[in-house]
Design a protein around this motif. Structure first.
Motif, PDB file in Angstrom:
ATOM      1  N   LEU A   1      -0.344 -10.772  -6.254  1.00 38.74           N
ATOM      2  CA  LEU A   1       0.084  -9.384  -6.074  1.00 38.74           C
ATOM      3  C   LEU A   1      -1.125  -8.498  -5.846  1.00 38.74           C
ATOM      4  O   LEU A   1      -2.077  -8.517  -6.627  1.00 38.74           O
ATOM      5  N   ASP A   2      -1.092  -7.725  -4.764  1.00 42.71           N
ATOM      6  CA  ASP A   2      -2.126  -6.749  -4.436  1.00 42.71           C
ATOM      7  C   ASP A   2      -1.421  -5.416  -4.240  1.00 42.71           C
ATOM      8  O   ASP A   2      -0.641  -5.258  -3.297  1.00 42.71           O
ATOM      9  N   THR A   3      -1.676  -4.458  -5.128  1.00 39.69           N
ATOM     10  CA  THR A   3      -0.949  -3.202  -5.068  1.00 39.69           C
ATOM     11  C   THR A   3      -1.816  -2.059  -5.563  1.00 39.69           C
ATOM     12  O   THR A   3      -2.912  -2.264  -6.090  1.00 39.69           O
ATOM     13  N   GLU A   4      -1.312  -0.857  -5.387  1.00 38.06           N
ATOM     14  CA  GLU A   4      -1.976   0.336  -5.886  1.00 38.06           C
ATOM     15  C   GLU A   4      -1.253   0.820  -7.136  1.00 38.06           C
ATOM     16  O   GLU A   4      -0.059   0.567  -7.320  1.00 38.06           O
ATOM     17  N   TYR A   5      -2.016   1.522  -7.996  1.00 37.83           N
ATOM     18  CA  TYR A   5      -1.369   2.209  -9.105  1.00 37.83           C
ATOM     19  C   TYR A   5      -1.320   3.690  -8.766  1.00 37.83           C
ATOM     20  O   TYR A   5      -2.347   4.354  -8.655  1.00 37.83           O
ATOM     21  N   LEU A   6      -0.119   4.178  -8.548  1.00 39.15           N
ATOM     22  CA  LEU A   6       0.099   5.582  -8.223  1.00 39.15           C
ATOM     23  C   LEU A   6       1.016   6.172  -9.286  1.00 39.15           C
ATOM     24  O   LEU A   6       2.155   5.714  -9.452  1.00 39.15           O
ATOM     25  N   GLU A   7       0.508   7.134 -10.019  1.00 38.88           N
ATOM     26  CA  GLU A   7       1.328   7.737 -11.056  1.00 38.88           C
ATOM     27  C   GLU A   7       2.577   8.335 -10.422  1.00 38.88           C
ATOM     28  O   GLU A   7       2.504   9.213  -9.559  1.00 38.88           O
ATOM     29  N   SER A   8       3.721   7.859 -10.850  1.00 38.51           N
ATOM     30  CA  SER A   8       4.962   8.248 -10.173  1.00 38.51           C
ATOM     31  C   SER A   8       6.098   8.507 -11.157  1.00 38.51           C
ATOM     32  O   SER A   8       7.239   8.154 -10.904  1.00 38.51           O
TER      33      SER A   8
ATOM     34  N   LYS B   1       0.853  -1.184   0.000  1.00 39.57           N
ATOM     35  CA  LYS B   1       0.000   0.000   0.000  1.00 39.57           C
ATOM     36  C   LYS B   1       0.888   1.233   0.000  1.00 39.57           C
ATOM     37  O   LYS B   1       1.709   1.409   0.894  1.00 39.57           O
ATOM     38  N   GLY B   2       0.723   2.054  -1.038  1.00 40.44           N
ATOM     39  CA  GLY B   2       1.493   3.281  -1.122  1.00 40.44           C
ATOM     40  C   GLY B   2       2.823   3.136  -1.834  1.00 40.44           C
ATOM     41  O   GLY B   2       3.600   4.090  -1.887  1.00 40.44           O
ATOM     42  N   ALA B   3       3.102   1.977  -2.397  1.00 42.00           N
ATOM     43  CA  ALA B   3       4.368   1.775  -3.103  1.00 42.00           C
ATOM     44  C   ALA B   3       4.313   2.452  -4.471  1.00 42.00           C
ATOM     45  O   ALA B   3       3.301   2.357  -5.167  1.00 42.00           O
ATOM     46  N   PRO B   4       5.373   3.133  -4.891  1.00 45.28           N
ATOM     47  CA  PRO B   4       5.386   3.767  -6.215  1.00 45.28           C
ATOM     48  C   PRO B   4       5.225   2.726  -7.316  1.00 45.28           C
ATOM     49  O   PRO B   4       5.850   1.661  -7.274  1.00 45.28           O
ATOM     50  N   SER B   5       4.398   3.040  -8.300  1.00 44.89           N
ATOM     51  CA  SER B   5       4.130   2.067  -9.360  1.00 44.89           C
ATOM     52  C   SER B   5       5.348   1.785 -10.221  1.00 44.89           C
ATOM     53  O   SER B   5       5.459   0.704 -10.799  1.00 44.89           O
ATOM     54  N   ASN B   6       6.263   2.754 -10.312  1.00 48.50           N
ATOM     55  CA  ASN B   6       7.444   2.509 -11.129  1.00 48.50           C
ATOM     56  C   ASN B   6       8.405   1.524 -10.475  1.00 48.50           C
ATOM     57  O   ASN B   6       9.416   1.159 -11.072  1.00 48.50           O
ATOM     58  N   ALA B   7       8.091   1.086  -9.244  1.00 57.53           N
ATOM     59  CA  ALA B   7       8.916   0.070  -8.584  1.00 57.53           C
ATOM     60  C   ALA B   7       8.361  -1.338  -8.772  1.00 57.53           C
ATOM     61  O   ALA B   7       9.094  -2.317  -8.592  1.00 57.53           O
ATOM     62  N   ILE B   8       7.090  -1.450  -9.138  1.00 59.97           N
ATOM     63  CA  ILE B   8       6.443  -2.763  -9.187  1.00 59.97           C
ATOM     64  C   ILE B   8       7.075  -3.660 -10.245  1.00 59.97           C
ATOM     65  O   ILE B   8       7.336  -4.847 -10.003  1.00 59.97           O
TER      66      ILE B   8
ATOM     67  N   GLU C   1      10.089  -3.647 -11.408  1.00 67.53           N
ATOM     68  CA  GLU C   1      11.390  -4.115 -10.949  1.00 67.53           C
ATOM     69  C   GLU C   1      11.254  -5.159  -9.858  1.00 67.53           C
ATOM     70  O   GLU C   1      12.034  -6.123  -9.798  1.00 67.53           O
ATOM     71  N   ILE C   2      10.243  -4.990  -9.002  1.00 60.73           N
ATOM     72  CA  ILE C   2      10.001  -5.972  -7.944  1.00 60.73           C
ATOM     73  C   ILE C   2       9.683  -7.338  -8.561  1.00 60.73           C
ATOM     74  O   ILE C   2      10.135  -8.379  -8.082  1.00 60.73           O
ATOM     75  N   LEU C   3       8.913  -7.336  -9.653  1.00 59.91           N
ATOM     76  CA  LEU C   3       8.527  -8.598 -10.284  1.00 59.91           C
ATOM     77  C   LEU C   3       9.686  -9.288 -10.992  1.00 59.91           C
ATOM     78  O   LEU C   3       9.561 -10.439 -11.398  1.00 59.91           O
ATOM     79  N   THR C   4      10.802  -8.585 -11.146  1.00 61.78           N
ATOM     80  CA  THR C   4      11.974  -9.220 -11.762  1.00 61.78           C
ATOM     81  C   THR C   4      12.910  -9.849 -10.745  1.00 61.78           C
ATOM     82  O   THR C   4      13.865 -10.531 -11.132  1.00 61.78           O
ATOM     83  N   ILE C   5      12.634  -9.636  -9.457  1.00 63.65           N
ATOM     84  CA  ILE C   5      13.499 -10.206  -8.409  1.00 63.65           C
ATOM     85  C   ILE C   5      12.759 -11.213  -7.542  1.00 63.65           C
ATOM     86  O   ILE C   5      13.347 -11.778  -6.617  1.00 63.65           O
ATOM     87  N   LEU C   6      11.465 -11.441  -7.837  1.00 65.27           N
ATOM     88  CA  LEU C   6      10.669 -12.391  -7.052  1.00 65.27           C
ATOM     89  C   LEU C   6      10.116 -13.470  -7.987  1.00 65.27           C
ATOM     90  O   LEU C   6       8.952 -13.429  -8.400  1.00 65.27           O
ATOM     91  N   PRO C   7      10.894 -14.451  -8.319  1.00 68.57           N
ATOM     92  CA  PRO C   7      10.482 -15.444  -9.322  1.00 68.57           C
ATOM     93  C   PRO C   7       9.321 -16.322  -8.899  1.00 68.57           C
ATOM     94  O   PRO C   7       8.636 -16.896  -9.752  1.00 68.57           O
ATOM     95  N   ASN C   8       9.074 -16.448  -7.598  1.00 72.59           N
ATOM     96  CA  ASN C   8       8.016 -17.339  -7.110  1.00 72.59           C
ATOM     97  C   ASN C   8       6.702 -16.614  -6.827  1.00 72.59           C
ATOM     98  O   ASN C   8       5.738 -17.232  -6.380  1.00 72.59           O
ATOM     99  N   LEU C   9       6.653 -15.315  -7.072  1.00 64.85           N
ATOM    100  CA  LEU C   9       5.465 -14.538  -6.742  1.00 64.85           C
ATOM    101  C   LEU C   9       4.301 -14.907  -7.659  1.00 64.85           C
ATOM    102  O   LEU C   9       4.425 -14.874  -8.885  1.00 64.85           O
ATOM    103  N   VAL C  10       3.157 -15.244  -7.066  1.00 61.17           N
ATOM    104  CA  VAL C  10       1.960 -15.587  -7.841  1.00 61.17           C
ATOM    105  C   VAL C  10       0.761 -14.716  -7.475  1.00 61.17           C
ATOM    106  O   VAL C  10      -0.205 -14.650  -8.224  1.00 61.17           O
TER     107      VAL C  10
END
Length: 455
Positions: A242-249, A222-229, A231-240
């Protein structure tokens, strides 16, 4: 069949379907066999409650600690405990009993702390004592929900925990706690993580923290910048999940394709434009570069009216997810019946569809819109009817039980649940006894008016 004659091995499986604790309590008093089956279920999850017997009566605490101290053999059944900071305010003397009872729960797996006071630090000494107990018990799942945040002393104690599989941290005020200095200790075990306050934290720090958690399967931010998401998905190979916000950043600084294959995606966003935030749809498509998505939830709100979902987005999404997508929840954006038809044709395996229709003329047009959905089992609609726009004083919804029955019994239909507004229609096959004593299989549609939160 008498209650005593029900096989003991299947009795717990039956009683687990009882959602009301009062029903479980009655079962525990029925007979010895029911007591043996119901008691472990009753004590599996325990929490404290604050109640008032009368409107202006002082609040009282109902806590299972006293029962556990009187009957300590029940403590072996406890798997999940929720404690609240309100107990320390209303009955401070009860805290010691709570801590003593918690020590008895040697099989405890999950601990949750909840404190709604604006100055959470005043209850931190209580939380600190609970943490000392559950650290010895070696719980696997930990949730901290503190409106005012947690103190440095509590955070230092939390960072001592290892072996956790799930962590959830939520606060509205105070210093953001995003696992800095702790994620390194949990990298071998943590699979589920919720961070309820990332606002103001630089993307580089969030990415750095999560890079120590390669085993993550579920992530909520919650509150994470969308431009980080991305990159996050490139370092978490097992992630299935994801619950996040879209914040123009600003500009997306990362262009590589995600290595994570998301199966369940929830996106929350808001905008002053009914077309949605700039780049939202492009960003969504970039999160899903390969077939994987099974469940999609979008909560998009606009201050200028109902947000819309461009049909081209559905067409683009179908290029990769056409065979995988099965559950769609997009109630907060308006769609036309043509959009619904397009959605069900592009994603033929959809089983659940929950959406909002801009305007509907009759049940017949709904039936025509879903005609191609062979696997659809649940349909939930929020819509405005044409009758309302013709100047009538009262809108009479033209959808009824017979309309639901017709949709459910159409050729090759698997549809069994339809909700229109607050009215829920459920189709079931039942056996009816005829006058000659024989039985006949018949289809019934049950109609219920339900609360919004149930839809």
């Amino acid at each position: 069949m008498r209650p005593e004659d029900i096989p003991l091995d299947i009795l717990p499986l039956i009683l687990e379907h009882l959602s009301d604790r009062r029903d479980l309590h009655n079962c525990a008093r029925l007979c010895k066999s029911f007591n043996r089956a119901a008691t472990p279920i009753l004590y599996r999850t325990l929490d404290s409650r604050i109640v008032r017997t009368r409107k202006y009566a002082p609040a009282a605490v109902l806590h299972p600690a006293r029962t556990l101290l009187q009957k300590p053999h029940y403590a072996k059944y406890v798997r999940k405990v929720t404690e609240t900071g309100a107990v320390g305010i209303i009955e401070p003397e009860a805290i010691l009993d709570c801590q003593r009872a918690l020590r008895l729960c040697i099989n405890l797996e999950t601990f949750k702390w909840s404190d709604d006071s604006s100055d959470g630090s005043c209850q931190d000494h209580i939380l600190l004592e609970f943490l000392k107990v559950i650290q010895i018990l070696r719980v696997k799942q930990l949730t901290i929900r503190a409106y005012g945040g947690v103190s440095d002393q509590v955070w230092a104690k939390l960072k001592e925990f290892t072996g956790l599989s799930a962590v959830s941290l939520w606060c509205m005020e105070g210093q953001p706690r995003i696992m800095q200095g702790w994620s390194e200790r949990l990298g071998d075990t943590l699979t589920h993580l919720e961070l309820g306050r990332c606002a103001g934290v630089p993307p580089s720090i969030i990415v750095s923290v999560l890079s120590y958690l390669p085993r993550l399967e579920s992530l909520r931010l919650k509150g994470a910048p969308s431009n980080a998401i991305l990159e996050i998905l490139t370092i978490l190979p097992n992630l299935v999940t994801l619950d996040t916000e879209y914040l123009e950043s600003g500009v997306m600084r990362y262009t590589d394709k995600p290595v994570a294959s998301i199966r369940e995606l929830t996106v929350r966003t808001s905008s002053v434009d009914v077309q949605g935030p700039v780049q939202l749809w492009t960003w969504l498509l970039r999160l899903l570069p390969r077939p994987s998505l099974e469940c999609f939830t979008l909560n998009a709100f606009s201050t200028q009216g109902e947000a819309t979902c461009p049909r081209q987005v559905l067409i683009e999404l179908a290029k990769t997810q056409t065979d995988t997508l099965r559950h769609v929840y997009i109630d907060s954006v308006q769609m036309t019946l043509d959009d619904v038809t397009c959605l069900l044709m592009k994603f033929p395996n959809i089983e659940t569809l929950s959406c909002s229709l801009a305007l509907c003329q009759s049940p017949k047009v709904i039936e025509e819109a879903i005609a191609s959905a062979q696997y659809l089992r649940i349909l939930r609609l929020q819509t405005s009817w044409v009758a309302f726009h013709n100047g009538l004083d009262r809108c009479v919804i033209p959808f009824g039980t017979e309309d639901a029955r017709k949709m459910m019994l159409r050729k090759d239909s698997q549809l069994r649940v339809i909700s229109v507004g607050k009215v829920l229609y459920t189709g079931v096959w039942v056996r009816r006894e005829l006058e000659d004593g024989s039985e006949q299989l018949g289809f019934e549609v049950l109609r219920d008016v339900v609360h919004d939160s149930w839809l």
